[in-house]
Design a protein around this motif. Structure first.
Motif, PDB file in Angstrom:
ATOM      1  N   ARG A   1      -8.146  -1.321  -7.474  1.00  0.00           N
ATOM      2  CA  ARG A   1      -7.630  -1.534  -6.120  1.00  0.00           C
ATOM      3  C   ARG A   1      -8.699  -1.284  -5.049  1.00  0.00           C
ATOM      4  O   ARG A   1      -8.661  -1.859  -3.966  1.00  0.00           O
ATOM      5  CB  ARG A   1      -6.418  -0.633  -5.898  1.00  0.00           C
ATOM      6  N   GLN A   2      -9.652  -0.430  -5.354  1.00  0.00           N
ATOM      7  CA  GLN A   2     -10.716  -0.099  -4.399  1.00  0.00           C
ATOM      8  C   GLN A   2     -11.969  -0.942  -4.610  1.00  0.00           C
ATOM      9  O   GLN A   2     -12.971  -0.750  -3.912  1.00  0.00           O
ATOM     10  CB  GLN A   2     -11.079   1.390  -4.529  1.00  0.00           C
TER      11      GLN A   2
ATOM     12  N   PRO B   1      -5.090  -8.892  -4.142  1.00  0.00           N
ATOM     13  CA  PRO B   1      -3.775  -8.391  -3.722  1.00  0.00           C
ATOM     14  C   PRO B   1      -2.595  -9.258  -4.152  1.00  0.00           C
ATOM     15  O   PRO B   1      -1.532  -8.742  -4.498  1.00  0.00           O
ATOM     16  CB  PRO B   1      -3.903  -8.342  -2.190  1.00  0.00           C
TER      17      PRO B   1
ATOM     18  N   SER C   1      -7.170  -8.943 -12.224  1.00  0.00           N
ATOM     19  CA  SER C   1      -8.355  -8.768 -11.388  1.00  0.00           C
ATOM     20  C   SER C   1      -9.512  -9.593 -11.934  1.00  0.00           C
ATOM     21  O   SER C   1      -9.394 -10.277 -12.953  1.00  0.00           O
ATOM     22  CB  SER C   1      -8.724  -7.287 -11.299  1.00  0.00           C
TER      23      SER C   1
ATOM     24  N   ALA D   1      -1.600  -8.411  -7.805  1.00  0.00           N
ATOM     25  CA  ALA D   1      -1.205  -7.036  -8.124  1.00  0.00           C
ATOM     26  C   ALA D   1       0.288  -6.938  -7.837  1.00  0.00           C
ATOM     27  O   ALA D   1       0.700  -6.836  -6.677  1.00  0.00           O
ATOM     28  CB  ALA D   1      -1.995  -6.042  -7.293  1.00  0.00           C
TER      29      ALA D   1
ATOM     30  N   LYS E   1       0.815  -1.213   0.000  1.00  0.00           N
ATOM     31  CA  LYS E   1       0.000   0.000   0.000  1.00  0.00           C
ATOM     32  C   LYS E   1       0.852   1.268   0.000  1.00  0.00           C
ATOM     33  O   LYS E   1       0.466   2.295  -0.571  1.00  0.00           O
ATOM     34  CB  LYS E   1      -0.936  -0.004   1.207  1.00  0.00           C
TER      35      LYS E   1
ATOM     36  N   TYR F   1     -10.432  -6.670  -6.821  1.00  0.00           N
ATOM     37  CA  TYR F   1      -8.997  -6.554  -6.538  1.00  0.00           C
ATOM     38  C   TYR F   1      -8.489  -7.813  -5.849  1.00  0.00           C
ATOM     39  O   TYR F   1      -9.069  -8.281  -4.867  1.00  0.00           O
ATOM     40  CB  TYR F   1      -8.758  -5.340  -5.656  1.00  0.00           C
TER      41      TYR F   1
ATOM     42  N   MET G   1      -1.378  -5.845 -13.119  1.00  0.00           N
ATOM     43  CA  MET G   1      -2.611  -6.045 -12.372  1.00  0.00           C
ATOM     44  C   MET G   1      -3.418  -7.168 -13.017  1.00  0.00           C
ATOM     45  O   MET G   1      -3.619  -7.164 -14.236  1.00  0.00           O
ATOM     46  CB  MET G   1      -3.432  -4.755 -12.368  1.00  0.00           C
TER      47      MET G   1
ATOM     48  N   GLU H   1      -6.111   2.223  -9.865  1.00  0.00           N
ATOM     49  CA  GLU H   1      -6.549   2.674  -8.547  1.00  0.00           C
ATOM     50  C   GLU H   1      -8.017   2.347  -8.281  1.00  0.00           C
ATOM     51  O   GLU H   1      -8.401   2.048  -7.150  1.00  0.00           O
ATOM     52  CB  GLU H   1      -6.245   4.159  -8.383  1.00  0.00           C
TER      53      GLU H   1
ATOM     54  N   VAL I   1       1.743   2.920  -3.509  1.00  0.00           N
ATOM     55  CA  VAL I   1       0.717   3.415  -4.431  1.00  0.00           C
ATOM     56  C   VAL I   1       1.143   4.686  -5.174  1.00  0.00           C
ATOM     57  O   VAL I   1       0.995   4.773  -6.403  1.00  0.00           O
ATOM     58  CB  VAL I   1      -0.624   3.623  -3.703  1.00  0.00           C
TER      59      VAL I   1
END
Length: 200
Positions: free
Chosen positions: A59-60, A66, A85, A69, A27, A64, A83, A56, A30
């Motif tokens: 990520r929210q 983790p 997802s 990523a 984190k 997502y 990334m 971004e 970022v």
């Protein structure tokens, strides 16, 4: 605190890595990741300039993952990211859970040194340990075929109506035979769209 990325135009020569480390993002990284994405896509004619916003927003979101990523560090300096997802492939019978690869970014001074390939390779290997059948990507056919991706349209997997990138849509089996019975239309999650409803 994460190390800062090299300054733009640091050298007329492409930089080399004595040690390359690929791992999940932190984190605290970022802001650095944001700048890496901006610099990586700035010279590209097809860029929307919004790729960093896509990352971004993912990520929210609930899509997502983790562990998928990733960042690439060259001698301790963050020079790339990738990334992977969640999304769905919808057909008339049922939705199929799937993964989507992208964006993948490497600072211009560090491109063409295999860093992007390593991010993708490690990301796919990690994805194969998850209980999801397939991964899709929208990108250059020749580049992504080296990782096992193949055109999606012959597999009856399509982009949503109105998107002209269908020729670039590709699919990868994460488990042998996983594409059997998987067909339909890509359903991008809300995180992939801007306020106007356009893909980021």
């Amino acid at each position: 605190m994460a190390k800062q990325t090299p300054k733009k135009h640091q050298s007329p020569f492409r930089m080399s890595c004595r040690e390359l480390v690929v791992r999940p993002e932190d984190k605290k990284e970022v802001p650095v990741i944001r700048e890496v994405i901006r610099e990586a896509f700035a010279p590209m004619p097809f860029s929307t300039g919004q790729e960093w916003q896509l990352v971004e927003k993912i990520r929210q979101s609930s899509g997502y993952l983790p562990s998928l990523a990733l960042v690439a560090l060259c001698d301790g300096v963050l020079v790339g990211q990738s990334m992977i997802s969640l999304l769905e492939i919808e057909d008339k019978k049922k939705p199929h859970n799937a993964l989507v690869l992208g964006p993948v970014s490497v600072l211009p001074d560090f491109q063409r040194r295999g860093i992007g390939q390593e991010l993708i390779r490690i990301g796919i290997a990690a994805a194969k340990r998850m209980p999801l059948p397939v991964m899709v990507v929208v990108g250059d056919l020749a580049y992504y075929s080296r990782f096992g991706f193949e055109p999606a349209v012959p597999r009856s997997i399509h982009m949503p109506f109105g998107f002209d990138e269908e020729d670039y849509l590709q699919v990868l089996e994460l488990k042998k035979g996983a594409l059997k019975g998987v067909q339909g239309v890509i359903k991008f999650p809300p995180s992939f769209f801007d306020e106007k409803g356009d893909l980021l």
